[in-house]
Every structure is written in C-alpha cells, then in structure tokens.
Design a protein around this motif. Structure first.
Motif, PDB file in Angstrom:
ATOM      1  N   SER A  16      -3.199  -0.694  -9.744  1.00  0.00           N
ATOM      2  CA  SER A  16      -3.519  -2.291  -9.780  1.00  0.00           C
ATOM      3  C   SER A  16      -3.121  -3.082 -10.421  1.00  0.00           C
ATOM      4  O   SER A  16      -2.500  -4.494 -10.745  1.00  0.00           O
TER       5      SER A  16
ATOM      6  N   THR B 186      -9.269   5.449  -0.256  1.00  0.00           N
ATOM      7  CA  THR B 186     -10.327   6.342  -0.507  1.00  0.00           C
ATOM      8  C   THR B 186     -10.875   6.800  -0.044  1.00  0.00           C
ATOM      9  O   THR B 186     -11.373   8.233  -0.551  1.00  0.00           O
TER      10      THR B 186
ATOM     11  N   ILE C 248      -4.763   5.797  -7.975  1.00  0.00           N
ATOM     12  CA  ILE C 248      -4.347   5.119  -7.493  1.00  0.00           C
ATOM     13  C   ILE C 248      -5.022   3.521  -7.228  1.00  0.00           C
ATOM     14  O   ILE C 248      -4.238   2.450  -7.187  1.00  0.00           O
ATOM     15  N   LYS C 249      -6.035   3.613  -8.115  1.00  0.00           N
ATOM     16  CA  LYS C 249      -6.793   2.135  -8.272  1.00  0.00           C
ATOM     17  C   LYS C 249      -5.930   1.665  -9.450  1.00  0.00           C
ATOM     18  O   LYS C 249      -5.859   0.165 -10.254  1.00  0.00           O
TER      19      LYS C 249
ATOM     20  N   SER D  38       1.161   6.796  -6.600  1.00  0.00           N
ATOM     21  CA  SER D  38       0.307   7.494  -7.374  1.00  0.00           C
ATOM     22  C   SER D  38       0.778   8.841  -6.606  1.00  0.00           C
ATOM     23  O   SER D  38       0.524   9.921  -7.383  1.00  0.00           O
TER      24      SER D  38
ATOM     25  N   THR E 269       2.075   1.675  -3.475  1.00  0.00           N
ATOM     26  CA  THR E 269       0.990   2.194  -3.965  1.00  0.00           C
ATOM     27  C   THR E 269       0.172   3.505  -4.431  1.00  0.00           C
ATOM     28  O   THR E 269       0.984   4.662  -5.511  1.00  0.00           O
TER      29      THR E 269
ATOM     30  N   TYR F 147      -8.005  -0.224   0.061  1.00  0.00           N
ATOM     31  CA  TYR F 147      -8.195   0.385  -1.004  1.00  0.00           C
ATOM     32  C   TYR F 147      -9.603   1.486  -0.911  1.00  0.00           C
ATOM     33  O   TYR F 147      -9.152   2.879  -0.480  1.00  0.00           O
TER      34      TYR F 147
ATOM     35  N   GLU G 244       3.087  -4.067  -5.989  1.00  0.00           N
ATOM     36  CA  GLU G 244       2.507  -2.853  -5.398  1.00  0.00           C
ATOM     37  C   GLU G 244       0.920  -3.494  -4.027  1.00  0.00           C
ATOM     38  O   GLU G 244       1.750  -4.669  -4.745  1.00  0.00           O
ATOM     39  N   LEU G 245       0.641  -2.588  -4.116  1.00  0.00           N
ATOM     40  CA  LEU G 245      -1.010  -3.693  -3.065  1.00  0.00           C
ATOM     41  C   LEU G 245      -1.300  -5.139  -3.409  1.00  0.00           C
ATOM     42  O   LEU G 245      -1.682  -5.852  -2.946  1.00  0.00           O
ATOM     43  N   THR G 246      -1.598  -4.694  -5.388  1.00  0.00           N
ATOM     44  CA  THR G 246      -2.302  -6.033  -5.564  1.00  0.00           C
ATOM     45  C   THR G 246      -0.990  -6.793  -5.983  1.00  0.00           C
ATOM     46  O   THR G 246      -1.741  -8.075  -5.423  1.00  0.00           O
TER      47      THR G 246
ATOM     48  N   ALA H 176       1.389  -1.264   0.028  1.00  0.00           N
ATOM     49  CA  ALA H 176      -0.007   0.053   0.234  1.00  0.00           C
ATOM     50  C   ALA H 176       0.786   1.327   0.101  1.00  0.00           C
ATOM     51  O   ALA H 176       0.611   2.500  -0.798  1.00  0.00           O
TER      52      ALA H 176
ATOM     53  N   VAL I 263      -7.238  -7.034   1.040  1.00  0.00           N
ATOM     54  CA  VAL I 263      -6.711  -6.168  -0.318  1.00  0.00           C
ATOM     55  C   VAL I 263      -7.732  -5.030  -0.775  1.00  0.00           C
ATOM     56  O   VAL I 263      -7.433  -3.683  -0.253  1.00  0.00           O
TER      57      VAL I 263
END
Length: 218
Positions: free
Chosen positions: A162, A201, A158-159, A26, A22, A197, A171-173, A19, A193
C-alpha cells in the motif's frame, strides 16, 4: 452521510484489479526475497568472516530503514547513480525483495541454528558431507520451523504494498484513491479496500495454518 452500497459494487472491479496486482507484487517480491534471505541467513549462520559480515551489514541496513525510504531511493535516487530506469512495478517488486530478504535472512539464521546439533552429527556419522548434511538434514527441518514466520512476512509484505502509492503503482490502495477521486465516496471505498485486505490476509492465514498442521511443525 448515508452509506451507499452501490458505490462499492461499482468500484469492485477496479479494486479487484488492484488486489491482483498487490498479490502479484508480493508473490514476486517474496520469491526473490526468499532467495536473498536464505543466502543471507546461511551466510550469517555458517559463512566465513567476510560473507557473514556482508550479510550482517545488508540485514541491518535494510531492517534499520523504513520501506518507504527504500522504495523512494530505488525509484528516484538509484537511476541517478547508475544508467538504468526502473518502472514503478519493477521498483515495487525489487523493494519487497530486498526488504523481505533482510527479514527472511534472520528467520533463516534463527531456524537453522535452532536445529539440535545431534541432527548434524547424525548426518556426518552416516557419511554425508557437511554440505549434504545442511542440504538434506538441517534445511528440511529448519524450513518447517520457518513456515509461520514466512507466512507472517508475506502478510506484512502484502500490506506494505500500500505504501507504493507514492510512486504510482496501481495496487489496491492506489486504485481505491483513484475511485474516490471520481465518485467522492471515501467511506464506502476505503471500507471496501480494508475488507479486501482483510479477506486476503485471513485466507492466507488459514492456508498457512493448514500447512503447519500437515507438516507437523517440530
């Protein structure tokens, strides 16, 4: 299959590291994208024929292609065209820069053109040059109107990080996928996860709402 909370607690340190990366991708991407977008937006709104057309081609090219294709091109194809090698992190940041830059360009153009022409005339009447009027009168007002759209773009970016799983960015994913490969607890890990996210957000949305209220968007 029984839901095991222990799988989430065990994976949490690794997921939080993902995270952080990520957010870092971003943030760096949005900073660069803001610079590109402001230049492109002002070129579209106030530039000459050539600069306006160059900005238009850039914006339409980036907005008309998927971000997945963009990162694959930057990471795999670009090094074949120019004598450089881009690492996965650099490719991810650069992709966010150009992708968000195209959208921020249109956000900027719409914001500056939405400012009533009376403000520009007032600035010129006070003796300001055209450039100073844009800098000190139009831009601050336009920035206030841009905040909601910029915040939305940050959330989208941010999304979008992934998708960089395809080039191995941790990254997170990607970290979630690595954890699942070790413990086979897909339900628990992907739930964690998704929650991370969502928390990111929601916190960002709250901060942006506070900024909007403080700046009293016109």
């Amino acid at each position: 299959m029984q839901f095991q909370w222990s799988a989430i607690w065990d994976a949490l340190p690794v997921l939080l590291d993902g995270a952080k990366l990520t957010l870092w991708i971003s943030i760096l991407g949005l900073i660069g994208g803001a610079v590109i977008g402001v230049i492109a937006g002002f070129a579209r709104a106030y530039g000459g024929f050539i600069s306006s057309r160059i900005a238009l081609v850039f914006i339409e090219l980036i907005r008309g292609t998927p971000i997945m294709v963009q990162v694959m091109f930057i990471y795999f194809a670009l090094p074949l065209m120019v004598p450089i090698r881009i690492d996965p992190f650099g490719a991810a940041v650069f992709t966010i820069m150009i992708n968000s830059g195209a959208y921020i360009g249109e956000i900027t153009r719409g914001a500056v053109l939405s400012i009533n022409n009376g403000f520009r005339e007032a600035g010129l009447a006070l003796g300001l040059s055209r450039r100073d009027t844009l800098r000190y009168v139009i831009t601050p007002l336009a920035f206030r109107r841009m905040i909601p759209a910029l915040g939305n773009q940050w959330i989208v970016s941010i999304k979008d990080t992934s998708l960089f799983i395809v080039i191995g960015v941790a990254e997170l994913t990607r970290q979630g996928q690595e954890v699942i490969a070790g413990n086979f607890r897909a339900m628990e890990v992907w739930t964690a996860v998704a929650v991370i996210y969502l928390v990111i957000t929601l916190v960002l949305s709250y901060i942006l709402r506070r900024m909007e209220a403080r700046l009293k968007i016109l």
